[in-house]
Design an enzyme around this catalytic site. Structure first.
Site, PDB file in Angstrom:
ATOM      1  N   LYS A 145       0.826  -1.212   0.000  1.00  0.00           N
ATOM      2  CA  LYS A 145       0.000   0.000   0.000  1.00  0.00           C
ATOM      3  C   LYS A 145       0.858   1.259   0.000  1.00  0.00           C
ATOM      4  O   LYS A 145       0.645   2.180   0.800  1.00  0.00           O
ATOM      5  CB  LYS A 145      -0.965  -0.031   1.187  1.00  0.00           C
ATOM      6  CG  LYS A 145      -1.878  -1.265   1.170  1.00  0.00           C
ATOM      7  CD  LYS A 145      -2.774  -1.318   2.395  1.00  0.00           C
ATOM      8  CE  LYS A 145      -3.689  -2.539   2.355  1.00  0.00           C
ATOM      9  NZ  LYS A 145      -2.952  -3.817   2.534  1.00  0.00           N
ATOM     10  N   ARG A 146       1.795   1.301  -0.911  1.00  0.00           N
ATOM     11  CA  ARG A 146       2.708   2.433  -1.001  1.00  0.00           C
ATOM     12  C   ARG A 146       2.039   3.643  -1.645  1.00  0.00           C
ATOM     13  O   ARG A 146       1.145   3.503  -2.475  1.00  0.00           O
ATOM     14  CB  ARG A 146       3.955   2.070  -1.815  1.00  0.00           C
ATOM     15  CG  ARG A 146       4.760   0.898  -1.291  1.00  0.00           C
ATOM     16  CD  ARG A 146       5.316   1.172   0.073  1.00  0.00           C
ATOM     17  NE  ARG A 146       6.301   0.157   0.456  1.00  0.00           N
ATOM     18  CZ  ARG A 146       6.592  -0.161   1.713  1.00  0.00           C
ATOM     19  NH1 ARG A 146       5.952   0.432   2.702  1.00  0.00           N
ATOM     20  NH2 ARG A 146       7.493  -1.081   1.976  1.00  0.00           N
TER      21      ARG A 146
END
Length: 277
Positions: A100-101
């Site tokens: 979930k960058r």
């Protein structure tokens, strides 16, 4: 030659595989029978056993970076070794890093290097909040998959994702952006939780035949059959149904790998049955 995520995924779909096993390898839950001298060896040994037991049943693996980063150098090394093992032992199965960058583009360039070059992942999950321009470094690698969070499976997700924007919920706005503006290299997908089948169905109508990563079945309570019916595309494909804890920790005993395989088979059979339902 570089691996192409979408080609690998399509090959698995064509063979009837739509299950993704999440390698959320929580050290505290790993059975005693898999314990080794240090954290790195313990995590790797456990993951290898899970991969060996399930590699002919899955369309992808999805390690969650948090369960590795929590153990510093040993954890990061375990994540890299796990991916390398999959590349060696199950080379047709893509690996999705659930990280979930999201950040500004210059920072995302470094995330791209770490994820796709050093860790050798085939795809990654990202946040949309900073916008498409910031995410461009991920989109630019045409061989890699990029899954944009759209409607997540967690309780309370609607606090932001259901906010109305230009007459529609924010999660729908995200789906439109991904499918109509960001997917210029045909390597995007979206994340929609199995716990929200109505929203999943609505997102599918927006994104066409783009891949949808569907977490939330198993331990989080999402119904497999509802998720499949809501999420499959008009080809009868398009979904990556993810289960993690309910598979990899199906047993606390020395039979954990066999138990994981049995649980994975059960999930896969339910998915296949729902596909033709």
């Amino acid at each position: 030659m570089s691996r192409n995520f979408r080609e690998l995924l399509e090959k698995q779909w064509n063979s009837g595989k739509f299950l993704c096993v999440g390698l959320d390898s929580d050290l505290e839950k790993i059975p005693e029978s898999s314990r080794k001298e240090n954290n790195r060896e313990t995590i790797v040994a456990f993951n290898r056993a899970i991969v060996d037991a399930t590699k002919d049943l899955v369309c992808a693996y999805k390690p969650n970076s948090a369960f590795y980063e929590a153990h510093g150098d040993e954890g990061f090394a375990a994540l890299r070794e796990t991916t390398q093992y999959i590349l060696d032992q199950a080379p047709e199965v893509p690996v999705i890093l659930d990280a979930k960058r999201a950040d500004i583009d210059s920072t995302n360039n470094r995330y791209v290097e770490a994820t796709f070059q050093y860790l050798q992942m085939d795809a990654i999950t990202v946040h949309p909040y900073l916008g498409g321009k910031a995410l461009k470094p991920f989109f630019d690698d045409t061989n890699k998959g990029v899954f944009v969070l759209c409607r997540t499976s967690n309780e309370g997700a609607g606090e932001l994702q259901d906010l109305m924007v230009d007459g529609e919920p924010l999660y729908k706005r995200v789906a439109h952006l991904v499918s109509e503006k960001w997917n210029t290299n045909s390597n995007c997908g979206v994340v929609v939780g199995a716990t929200y089948p109505d929203e999943l169905r609505q997102v599918r109508t927006i994104v066409g035949d783009m891949p949808i990563l569907i977490p939330g079945v198993g331990a989080q309570g999402g119904a497999v059959e509802e998720a499949v019916l809501a999420g499959k595309d008009n080809r009868g494909k398009g979904i990556i149904v993810t289960a993690s804890r309910s598979i990899i920790f199906a047993s606390k005993g020395p039979d954990f790998a066999d138990a994981a395989r049995a649980k994975a088979e059960t999930f896969l059979n339910r998915i296949k049955k729902a596909m033709v339902g």
